[in-house]
Design a protein around this motif. Structure first.
Motif, PDB file in Angstrom:
ATOM      1  N   UNK A 271      20.946 -56.089  12.767  1.00 42.34           N
ATOM      2  CA  UNK A 271      20.021 -55.430  12.867  1.00 42.34           C
ATOM      3  C   UNK A 271      20.331 -55.601  14.556  1.00 42.34           C
ATOM      4  N   UNK A 272      20.753 -56.699  15.366  1.00 43.98           N
ATOM      5  CA  UNK A 272      20.535 -56.109  16.766  1.00 43.98           C
ATOM      6  C   UNK A 272      21.285 -54.642  16.839  1.00 43.98           C
ATOM      7  N   UNK A 273      23.030 -54.727  16.421  1.00 45.88           N
ATOM      8  CA  UNK A 273      22.872 -53.466  16.390  1.00 45.88           C
ATOM      9  C   UNK A 273      22.591 -52.144  15.800  1.00 45.88           C
ATOM     10  N   UNK A 274      22.193 -52.119  14.823  1.00 42.41           N
ATOM     11  CA  UNK A 274      21.189 -51.262  13.810  1.00 42.41           C
ATOM     12  C   UNK A 274      20.500 -50.878  15.279  1.00 42.41           C
ATOM     13  N   UNK A 275      19.525 -51.365  16.023  1.00 42.69           N
ATOM     14  CA  UNK A 275      18.798 -51.083  17.121  1.00 42.69           C
ATOM     15  C   UNK A 275      19.087 -50.625  18.425  1.00 42.69           C
ATOM     16  N   UNK A 276      20.632 -50.623  18.795  1.00 44.02           N
ATOM     17  CA  UNK A 276      21.700 -50.412  19.710  1.00 44.02           C
ATOM     18  C   UNK A 276      21.438 -52.237  20.954  1.00 44.02           C
ATOM     19  N   UNK A 277      21.071 -53.174  21.105  1.00 36.53           N
ATOM     20  CA  UNK A 277      20.970 -54.151  21.506  1.00 36.53           C
ATOM     21  C   UNK A 277      22.013 -54.837  21.468  1.00 36.53           C
ATOM     22  N   UNK A 278      22.463 -55.732  22.288  1.00 31.07           N
ATOM     23  CA  UNK A 278      23.849 -56.443  22.383  1.00 31.07           C
ATOM     24  C   UNK A 278      23.194 -58.242  21.925  1.00 31.07           C
ATOM     25  N   UNK A 279      22.082 -58.091  22.806  1.00 35.25           N
ATOM     26  CA  UNK A 279      21.529 -59.548  22.957  1.00 35.25           C
ATOM     27  C   UNK A 279      19.870 -59.226  22.735  1.00 35.25           C
ATOM     28  N   UNK A 280      19.300 -60.630  21.800  1.00 40.37           N
ATOM     29  CA  UNK A 280      17.947 -60.156  22.166  1.00 40.37           C
ATOM     30  C   UNK A 280      17.311 -60.930  22.018  1.00 40.37           C
ATOM     31  N   UNK A 281      16.185 -62.055  22.426  1.00 40.81           N
ATOM     32  CA  UNK A 281      15.618 -62.894  21.403  1.00 40.81           C
ATOM     33  C   UNK A 281      14.778 -62.547  19.619  1.00 40.81           C
ATOM     34  N   UNK A 282      14.116 -63.233  19.304  1.00 39.95           N
ATOM     35  CA  UNK A 282      13.567 -62.794  18.813  1.00 39.95           C
ATOM     36  C   UNK A 282      12.866 -61.904  18.384  1.00 39.95           C
ATOM     37  N   UNK A 283      11.765 -62.488  19.304  1.00 36.41           N
ATOM     38  CA  UNK A 283      10.080 -61.709  19.784  1.00 36.41           C
ATOM     39  C   UNK A 283      10.255 -59.856  20.134  1.00 36.41           C
ATOM     40  N   UNK A 284      11.505 -59.829  21.255  1.00 35.79           N
ATOM     41  CA  UNK A 284      11.969 -57.883  21.252  1.00 35.79           C
ATOM     42  C   UNK A 284      12.615 -57.940  20.035  1.00 35.79           C
ATOM     43  N   UNK A 285      13.883 -58.380  19.264  1.00 32.95           N
ATOM     44  CA  UNK A 285      14.341 -57.967  18.078  1.00 32.95           C
ATOM     45  C   UNK A 285      12.823 -57.760  17.327  1.00 32.95           C
ATOM     46  N   UNK A 286      12.197 -58.537  16.692  1.00 39.20           N
ATOM     47  CA  UNK A 286      11.168 -57.456  16.355  1.00 39.20           C
ATOM     48  C   UNK A 286      10.189 -56.720  16.394  1.00 39.20           C
ATOM     49  N   UNK A 287      10.115 -56.935  17.790  1.00 37.43           N
ATOM     50  CA  UNK A 287       8.862 -55.813  18.163  1.00 37.43           C
ATOM     51  C   UNK A 287      10.200 -54.390  17.893  1.00 37.43           C
ATOM     52  N   UNK A 288      11.217 -54.037  18.462  1.00 36.50           N
ATOM     53  CA  UNK A 288      12.680 -52.981  18.228  1.00 36.50           C
ATOM     54  C   UNK A 288      12.139 -52.749  17.054  1.00 36.50           C
ATOM     55  N   UNK A 289      12.213 -53.339  15.859  1.00 36.62           N
ATOM     56  CA  UNK A 289      12.276 -52.986  14.831  1.00 36.62           C
ATOM     57  C   UNK A 289      10.608 -52.478  14.024  1.00 36.62           C
ATOM     58  N   UNK A 290      10.153 -53.247  14.385  1.00 33.87           N
ATOM     59  CA  UNK A 290       8.577 -52.997  14.250  1.00 33.87           C
ATOM     60  C   UNK A 290       8.479 -51.619  14.234  1.00 33.87           C
ATOM     61  N   UNK A 291       8.819 -51.622  15.495  1.00 28.11           N
ATOM     62  CA  UNK A 291       8.569 -49.998  16.712  1.00 28.11           C
ATOM     63  C   UNK A 291       9.316 -48.982  16.226  1.00 28.11           C
ATOM     64  N   UNK A 292      10.607 -49.133  15.578  1.00 29.74           N
ATOM     65  CA  UNK A 292      11.240 -48.015  15.014  1.00 29.74           C
ATOM     66  C   UNK A 292      10.748 -47.680  13.553  1.00 29.74           C
ATOM     67  N   UNK A 293      10.364 -48.744  12.612  1.00 24.72           N
ATOM     68  CA  UNK A 293       9.610 -49.014  11.467  1.00 24.72           C
ATOM     69  C   UNK A 293       8.487 -48.158  11.232  1.00 24.72           C
ATOM     70  N   UNK A 294       7.565 -47.995  12.617  1.00 24.99           N
ATOM     71  CA  UNK A 294       5.832 -47.216  12.508  1.00 24.99           C
ATOM     72  C   UNK A 294       6.548 -46.047  12.913  1.00 24.99           C
ATOM     73  N   UNK A 295       7.423 -45.245  13.569  1.00 21.59           N
ATOM     74  CA  UNK A 295       7.327 -44.166  14.515  1.00 21.59           C
ATOM     75  C   UNK A 295       7.794 -43.277  13.800  1.00 21.59           C
ATOM     76  N   UNK A 296       8.135 -43.420  12.445  1.00 21.63           N
ATOM     77  CA  UNK A 296       7.612 -42.343  11.528  1.00 21.63           C
ATOM     78  C   UNK A 296       9.143 -41.439  12.209  1.00 21.63           C
TER      79      UNK A 296
END
Length: 394
Positions: A271-296
């Motif tokens: 999941x980190x690789x998919x959003x282009x992050x090397x490392x992140x806490x769960x809140x940051x990863x979740x926000x990135x995934x949610x933003x990507x999913x809702x952006x269209x």
């Protein structure tokens, strides 16, 4: 999750422990409410509370109620001045917090790792942070114990980490190392077991007594079980390793390994690789995934992973439903994000794959305590002996 033997029901020590647990788990209680909930008389409640106040584990105050006629019932709260040091050493970071007996978090830090942390380094880090905090936010508190939530197989009776493969730890006497480094009592258990306890007492599973909990972290996927309201660890204390089971994968496009276990197929790293992050806490990863999913404008890599991984996860959940027949499944960590983003898909897949009777009434709820769940669970472990028998101090 070991505790000292509880006092015999009906005895003074038992009733003292009941009162402490009530205000710890349910928050501030008036003396009148404690009288009603315990069935004890008012004078006994007053005496027991006075003992707990002298011991320093509860505080008592008379509320200021404007316009009230007569003296209101004093309110009893667990003390924020009695704390547990809660620790979660992970592959990517060490999280450490001071949690009050009133469940307030007095201070919290996330310390990123440059390399895999060694047991000695974890013990030294805990000692260092306590020393620093003693000069600031913990200057006036009493440290009850240190609770450590480890992503691996733990023999909780003596705090030996038998195998934490992602940390490369084998047969590590972690509790002993931390006691030696800090001079404080230390207790250790599996992170997912402690996450299950925290979510059962305070989170998504509150009021539900048959729960399967899956924890998704940097080190993989672990599990915890609550059966009839009690944590179940198995004969050696190693139950709940859902991440080491092989899920049923029928669609080749859903497969990332030739014969991989669940945590290889459902992976935080992917999941980190998919959003282009090397490392992140769960809140940051979740926000990135949610933003990507809702952006269209979700990238193919993100769309594939947040659809594929829930399909695979659901097959593992269906197996757990068939074996355990829980009332509730709680996904935590990055799994909570997947459960949020693809709730209907996961529910439909589990319903299709599990036995109809076993899945009747099943609920799937993401962990409610978010990034605090493992630290709260570790604090509960550290407070367990005190809550079981507060004792009386002169």
């Amino acid at each position: 999750m070991p505790t000292s033997p509880s006092p015999a029901p009906g005895t003074r020590p038992h009733n003292r422990a009941r009162i402490l647990r009530l205000v710890h788990e349910d928050g501030a209680q008036s003396r009148a409410a404690l009288t009603e909930r315990t069935g004890l008389n008012r004078s006994t409640i007053a005496d027991l509370v006075a003992e707990l106040v002298r011991q320093g584990v509860v505080d008592e105050r008379v509320p200021d109620v404007p316009g009230r006629v007569g003296r209101p019932s004093p309110v009893v709260t667990a003390s924020a001045q009695v704390v547990a040091i809660a620790v979660n050493p992970e592959v990517d970071a060490i999280e450490i917090a001071a949690v009050g007996l009133d469940r307030s978090i007095l201070v919290r830090e996330r310390l990123d790792n440059q390399d895999l942390p060694t047991p000695d380094a974890v013990a030294a880090t805990i000692a260092d942070r306590i020393a620093v905090w003693r000069e600031g936010p913990l200057a006036t508190v009493r440290i009850q114990a240190i609770g450590i939530a480890v992503p691996g197989l733990v023999r909780s009776s003596d705090g030996v980490v038998r195998n934490a493969p992602h940390l490369a730890w084998t047969d590590v006497p972690l509790a002993q190392l931390v006691r030696s480094a800090t001079g404080s009592p230390a207790v250790v258990d599996n992170d997912a077991t402690l996450g299950a306890i925290a979510e059962h007492r305070y989170g998504a599973g509150r009021g539900i007594d048959d729960i399967g909990y899956l924890n998704g972290g940097a080190a993989g996927i672990g599990g915890g079980l609550i059966i009839h309201g009690r944590p179940v660890a198995g004969a050696g204390g190693y139950a709940g390793e859902f991440g080491q089971n092989r899920p049923r994968i029928t669609a080749d496009d859903d497969r990332r390994t030739s014969d991989g276990v669940l945590e290889a197929e459902v992976s935080r790293r992917l999941l980190l690789d998919a959003v282009g992050l090397d490392a992140a806490d769960d809140e940051t990863l979740g926000a990135e995934l949610s933003a990507a999913d809702s952006s269209g404008a979700t990238s193919t890599a993100v769309a594939d992973e947040i659809t594929r991984q829930p399909h695979v996860l659901a097959s593992a959940l269906a197996n757990a439903v068939n074996v355990l027949n829980p009332a509730l499944i709680v996904p935590g960590g990055f799994l909570a994000t997947l459960a949020d983003l693809r709730a209907e898909q996961i529910a439909d897949d589990v319903s299709a794959l599990a036995m109809t009777e076993s899945a009747e009434g099943l609920q799937i709820r993401p962990a409610a305590l978010g990034p605090d769940r493992l630290l709260i669970g570790a604090a509960e472990l550290a407070f367990a002996e005190l809550l079981a028998d507060p004792g009386e101090r002169s």
